[in-house]
Design a protein around this motif. Structure first.
Motif, PDB file in Angstrom:
ATOM      1  N   SER A 130       0.837  -1.192   0.000  1.00 29.50           N
ATOM      2  CA  SER A 130       0.000   0.000   0.000  1.00 29.50           C
ATOM      3  C   SER A 130       0.879   1.251   0.000  1.00 29.50           C
ATOM      4  N   GLY A 131       0.604   2.169  -0.917  1.00 33.74           N
ATOM      5  CA  GLY A 131       1.301   3.454  -0.935  1.00 33.74           C
ATOM      6  C   GLY A 131       2.322   3.563  -2.047  1.00 33.74           C
ATOM      7  N   TRP A 141      10.183 -17.458  -2.807  1.00 30.78           N
ATOM      8  CA  TRP A 141       9.596 -16.460  -3.717  1.00 30.78           C
ATOM      9  C   TRP A 141      10.314 -15.148  -3.531  1.00 30.78           C
ATOM     10  N   GLN A 142      10.428 -14.359  -4.634  1.00 31.32           N
ATOM     11  CA  GLN A 142      10.897 -12.984  -4.568  1.00 31.32           C
ATOM     12  C   GLN A 142      10.295 -12.211  -5.724  1.00 31.32           C
ATOM     13  N   GLY A 143      10.069 -10.927  -5.515  1.00 27.98           N
ATOM     14  CA  GLY A 143       9.525 -10.109  -6.584  1.00 27.98           C
ATOM     15  C   GLY A 143       9.158  -8.715  -6.094  1.00 27.98           C
ATOM     16  N   THR A 144       8.750  -7.869  -7.031  1.00 24.69           N
ATOM     17  CA  THR A 144       8.317  -6.510  -6.723  1.00 24.69           C
ATOM     18  C   THR A 144       6.817  -6.409  -6.933  1.00 24.69           C
ATOM     19  N   LEU A 145       6.086  -5.975  -5.905  1.00 24.18           N
ATOM     20  CA  LEU A 145       4.634  -5.806  -5.991  1.00 24.18           C
ATOM     21  C   LEU A 145       4.297  -4.313  -6.044  1.00 24.18           C
ATOM     22  N   SER A 146       3.266  -3.975  -6.822  1.00 22.08           N
ATOM     23  CA  SER A 146       2.840  -2.585  -6.959  1.00 22.08           C
ATOM     24  C   SER A 146       1.818  -2.225  -5.891  1.00 22.08           C
ATOM     25  N   ALA A 172       5.724   0.300   3.165  1.00 16.23           N
ATOM     26  CA  ALA A 172       4.576   0.074   2.269  1.00 16.23           C
ATOM     27  C   ALA A 172       4.064  -1.360   2.348  1.00 16.23           C
ATOM     28  N   THR A 173       4.650  -2.174   3.242  1.00 14.43           N
ATOM     29  CA  THR A 173       4.327  -3.611   3.290  1.00 14.43           C
ATOM     30  C   THR A 173       3.672  -3.976   4.614  1.00 14.43           C
ATOM     31  N   SER A 174       2.622  -4.812   4.542  1.00 15.18           N
ATOM     32  CA  SER A 174       2.025  -5.424   5.729  1.00 15.18           C
ATOM     33  C   SER A 174       1.986  -6.931   5.530  1.00 15.18           C
ATOM     34  N   LEU A 175       2.059  -7.701   6.645  1.00 10.49           N
ATOM     35  CA  LEU A 175       2.202  -9.156   6.570  1.00 10.49           C
ATOM     36  C   LEU A 175       1.133  -9.885   7.369  1.00 10.49           C
TER      37      LEU A 175
END
Length: 301
Positions: free
Chosen positions: A225-226, A241-246, A271-274
């Motif tokens: 988010s953001g 897993w690895q990657g870039t999320l929008s 910008a990340t919540s788990l």
């Protein structure tokens, strides 16, 4: 291409540079430096930045950038050849698929030619079957009428016994059902445990947590988010897993059945919540000023 990241990292360590030092010198974000060393080039913004960042990294640690760019170009050439071979295979597959479709059409046409004969035979069989069934039913009715009067007395007695047995069985069933229900409720209460995630230790941007109330870690869910954010999830040193999320994206990582410890690398933790095993993990309360952080979660009985 598999030696680029290892060679650059070894040269950085030999120079005595940390990732933070290299970020300050080159102005390349730390998460992209990590991606280059791990050879996760897909995490970088584009092909131009891959070459530009590798060249700047190499020059900073005293290596010739041309050898890396040449290796990178060779990898792209091999990838193009693979794509061309794949296109040829796909073309052959389409040809075979067309041939199979034509064979199926011919088979169906042959079936249509025989369909009228099949329908006539089926109608004849149904008529003969109906005649036999009517005759057999009339014979059965005559025999049953003769037995009804003889059986009526026996049926009445048997009905009374059956009713008594049903009432007894029903009473036993209700008692057993109540006992089983009580046992299940008791068992359910015993099985339910409170799941908690508590901080065990912290060193810089690395945090270690204990997960209690569960013996395994089954899922990790990332919500962004953001702004966009790069993340990686590993189990016992093996990356899952690895990657870039929008912004607005969510990704769930299902872990192996044997997973009791998981490591999560966050390139943009703000910008990340788990969620761990479906439970919200509020890691930001432990130093909310960090952007890059590493989280290790260990499952404890």
């Amino acid at each position: 291409m598999s030696e680029i990241g290892k060679t650059l990292k070894a040269a950085r360590i030999e120079k005595g540079y940390t990732l933070d030092d290299l970020q300050q010198i080159t102005k390349i974000q730390k998460r992209y430096l990590i991606a280059i060393e791990d050879e996760h080039f897909g995490a970088l913004p584009g092909e131009f930045y891959v070459k530009a960042f590798i060249k700047q990294y190499a020059e900073t640690v005293g290596l010739d950038p041309e050898q890396f760019l040449s290796t990178l170009g060779q990898g792209e050439k091999e990838k193009k050849e693979v794509n061309e071979k794949t296109a040829v295979v796909n073309k052959r597959s389409r040809t075979e698929s067309t041939r199979e479709s034509m064979e199926k059409t011919n088979t169906f046409n042959r079936f249509l030619n025989y369909l009228p004969s099949i329908i006539i035979i089926a109608v004849v069989v149904v008529i003969l079957g109906s005649i036999y069934f009517v005759s057999w039913s009339n014979h059965r009715k005559t025999a049953q009428t003769q037995q009804i009067e003889k059986s009526s007395a026996k049926v009445a007695v048997s009905s009374q016994k059956t009713s008594s047995k049903k009432e007894s069985a029903k009473s036993n069933s209700e008692s057993k059902s109540k006992t089983d229900s009580s046992a299940k409720k008791s068992s359910t209460k015993k099985k339910k445990k409170s799941v908690k995630i508590q901080l065990a230790s912290n060193s810089g941007s690395s945090f270690t947590y204990n997960l209690t109330g569960a013996d395994k870690i089954k899922t990790v869910v990332l919500n962004i988010s953001g702004s966009s954010a790069w993340s990686a999830v590993s189990v016992d040193g093996s990356q899952q897993w690895q990657g870039t999320l929008s912004d607005g994206q969510q990704h769930e990582v299902s872990l192996p059945d044997t997973a009791t410890s998981v490591t999560i690398n966050l390139g943009n933790s703000n910008a990340t919540s788990l969620k761990i095993n479906g439970k919200t993990f509020n890691f930001k309360k432990d130093n909310d000023s960090l952007t890059v952080r590493t989280l290790t979660i260990n499952a404890k009985q």
